[in-house]
Design an enzyme around this catalytic site. Structure first.
Site: not given
Ligand SMILES: O=C(CO)[C@@H](O)[C@H](O)COP(=O)(O)O
Ligand SMILES: Nc1ncnc2c1ncn2[C@@H]1O[C@H](COP(=O)(O)OP(=O)(O)O)[C@@H](O)[C@H]1O
Length: 498
Positions: A81-82, A239
């Site tokens: 995300m983000h 995700d």
């Molecule tokens: O920043 C967040 C949720 O706000 C993280 O959960 C990212 O979405 C990355 O996820 P992973 O690579 O750890 O699955």
């Protein structure tokens, strides 16, 4: 046979899953890509690496499964995300992507708070945190004006990969919720936030639901991926939303624990007015008109992989964790805080750094391994605690991600959370949720719930052990006191960081 493919664009790797109509995983392929940390607190990735890795993973998946191109009916995505991707007028990236775990934007967060005040929580339902997308946009505009001048649109990581594969640019609600630019309850880009920061309407991609079709595979990729150019591509989701779908978190009362690079405790919400006062994130789910609340540990699996890379680079995770279940709770008096890249929940603090407290001459490497796992789990327990204080029941937690691969860690989660912890029979992380969005989008099922009833298989639960629960209650109290006591030290050490 007919199949769908779920692609999970993670932080460490992209994973593609081939799933049949019964939800059985018939093939999987993964490709890693590097992270760039040019300065302390920075975290970037090369978008072309994502595209290449995704295409390669698809090629390997179709080749090893030996399927005909037209057997795959649909593809969808789950994405980290983000992360900010800025595209020029030709749809090309103007710089590397700035990721969710990049914490360079504290100043921009303060600017957002000054500009919007309490309106931010009312509209975006989340506070200004370094990891979110809007502060990254403001950082590039302030620090790289020439680069920003070339940018015509912004998207998130998986949206860019999907755009390259289909030629169509969109963003789904679950990922848009993590930008701080969405009116979360109303499911539209917030005009008020956009105007407050002088961004143009054309800078935003069109919004779609996660199961909506957004295009088909461009013919140029068909040969290389072994897929038909007619294969339908569905938007997909964040995700964590996909992790929740893949774990069957589709109704009130279920909690998810995901330990990937980051760690997440997530709870399903029907009520879009539910107010956690910014203590937990509040985002749109990948299921239509549903929501979830979530707390994030920035360096969860990342803390363990950092430890492995630094102290046991030649060993596998399984080898490194051998015997960790024989070390009693408390790791022989060793506590670890996982603030390797700062923290989000419950301490939104980009400057804090991690610590080992209580190192003793009798400690061996396995004590450190156990302490790292406990510290990560304590950090996640802070979110469990926030949810319980807000009146939520947390008594059954579905556990996914790399961290769910180890039985001792699953038992530790049950003991620290004081709840039953349920692994999935076939742990596939958010990729399964992405495959479910494709299966639902293809019309294989009437609803995501019907799809989950077929695809999601919960394993035997790990039940909390009363003695360990008691020990962890005391240790959790000590763990919580470490943040306040190490914060000033972290600040004084900051100038020494590279
Ligand atoms: O920043 C967040 C949720 O706000 C993280 O959960 C990212 O979405 C990355 O996820 P992973 O690579 O750890 O699955
Ligand atoms: N066998 C294992 N036992 C325990 N933890 C593991 C194991 N394999 C991976 N992990 C942890 O899981 C993390 C990767 O999880 P994953 O869900 O694949 O991450 P992401 O989707 O963020 O790339 C690693 O950082 C590591 O800490």
């Amino acid at each position: 046979m007919s199949y769908v493919i779920g692609i999970d664009l993670g932080t460490s790797a992209v994973k593609a899953l081939l799933v049949d109509r019964d939800g059985a995983v018939r093939g999987e392929a993964a490709r890693e890509y590097p992270l760039y940390h040019e300065h302390s607190g920075w975290s970037e990735q090369e978008p072309e690496d994502w595209v290449e890795a995704t295409v390669e993973a698809l090629r390997q998946l179709t080749a090893s499964a030996g399927i005909a191109p037209d057997e795959v009916e649909g593809i969808s995505f789950s994405g980290q995300m983000h992360g900010l991707m800025l595209l020029n007028g030709d749809g090309r990236p103007v710089r590397r992507a700035i990721l969710w775990n990049d914490t360079r934007t504290s100043e921009q967060c303060r600017q957002i708070e000054r500009t919007l005040g309490s309106k931010l929580l009312g509209i975006a339902r989340n506070p200004a945190l370094e990891g979110f997308t809007l502060p990254k946009i403001l950082w590039v505009r302030q620090h790289e004006p020439d680069v920003f001048a070339q940018a015509r649109q912004f998207v998130l990581p998986k949206d860019y990969v999907r755009y390259r594969l289909t030629g169509a640019l969109h963003m789904d609600y679950s990922d848009a919720a993590g930008t701080l630019l969405l009116d979360v309850a109303e499911k539209r880009w917030s005009g008020e936030i956009r105007e407050a920061f002088g961004l143009s309407e054309s800078f935003y991609p069109p919004l779609v639901a996660s199961h909506e079709p957004v295009g088909t595979l461009l013919p140029q990729w068909a040969g290389r991926t072994g897929l038909s150019p007619g294969v339908k591509v569905f938007a997909g989701g964040a995700d964590n939303a996909c992790g929740a779908i893949g774990a069957g978190i589709l109704s009130e009362g279920l909690t998810l624990c995901s330990i990937g690079t980051s760690g997440v405790i997530l709870s399903y919400e029907n009520d879009k007015t539910k107010d956690f006062a910014g203590k937990a994130h509040f985002f749109n789910h990948g299921k239509e008109d549903a929501y979830y609340a979530m707390g994030v540990t920035l360096a969860a699996g990342y803390s363990l992989s950092w430890f492995k890379k630094t102290f046991a680079p030649e060993q596998s995770f399984d080898r490194l964790l051998e015997g960790v279940g024989d070390v009693p709770p408390g790791a022989g008096g060793l506590l670890f805080t996982p603030y390797l890249v700062g923290e989000r929940t419950p301490h939104a603090d980009a400057a804090i750094r991690g610590s080992f407290i209580g190192i003793d001459g009798s400690h061996e490497r396995i004590h450190f391994v156990r302490a790292v796992m406990e510290g990560i789990t304590f950090s996640l327990n802070e979110t469990v605690d926030i949810f319980r204080r807000a009146g939520k029941t947390v008594d059954r937690v579905v556990s996914i991600g790399g961290g769910a691969q180890n039985p001792a860690w699953l038992q530790m989660q049950a003991d620290i959370f004081g709840a039953s912890v349920v692994p999935l029979e076939n742990e596939q992380g958010p990729g399964l949720g992405a495959a479910m969005l494709a299966a639902y989008g293809c019309g294989w099922f009437e609803s995501l719930e019907e799809c989950a009833a077929r695809f999601v298989r919960h394993g035997d639960p790990y039940e909390p052990n009363p003695d360990a629960v008691r020990a962890y209650e005391e240790l959790f109290r000590l763990y919580r006191s470490v943040y306040g006591q190490t914060r000033p030290l972290s600040a004084e050490l900051a100038p020494f960081r590279v």
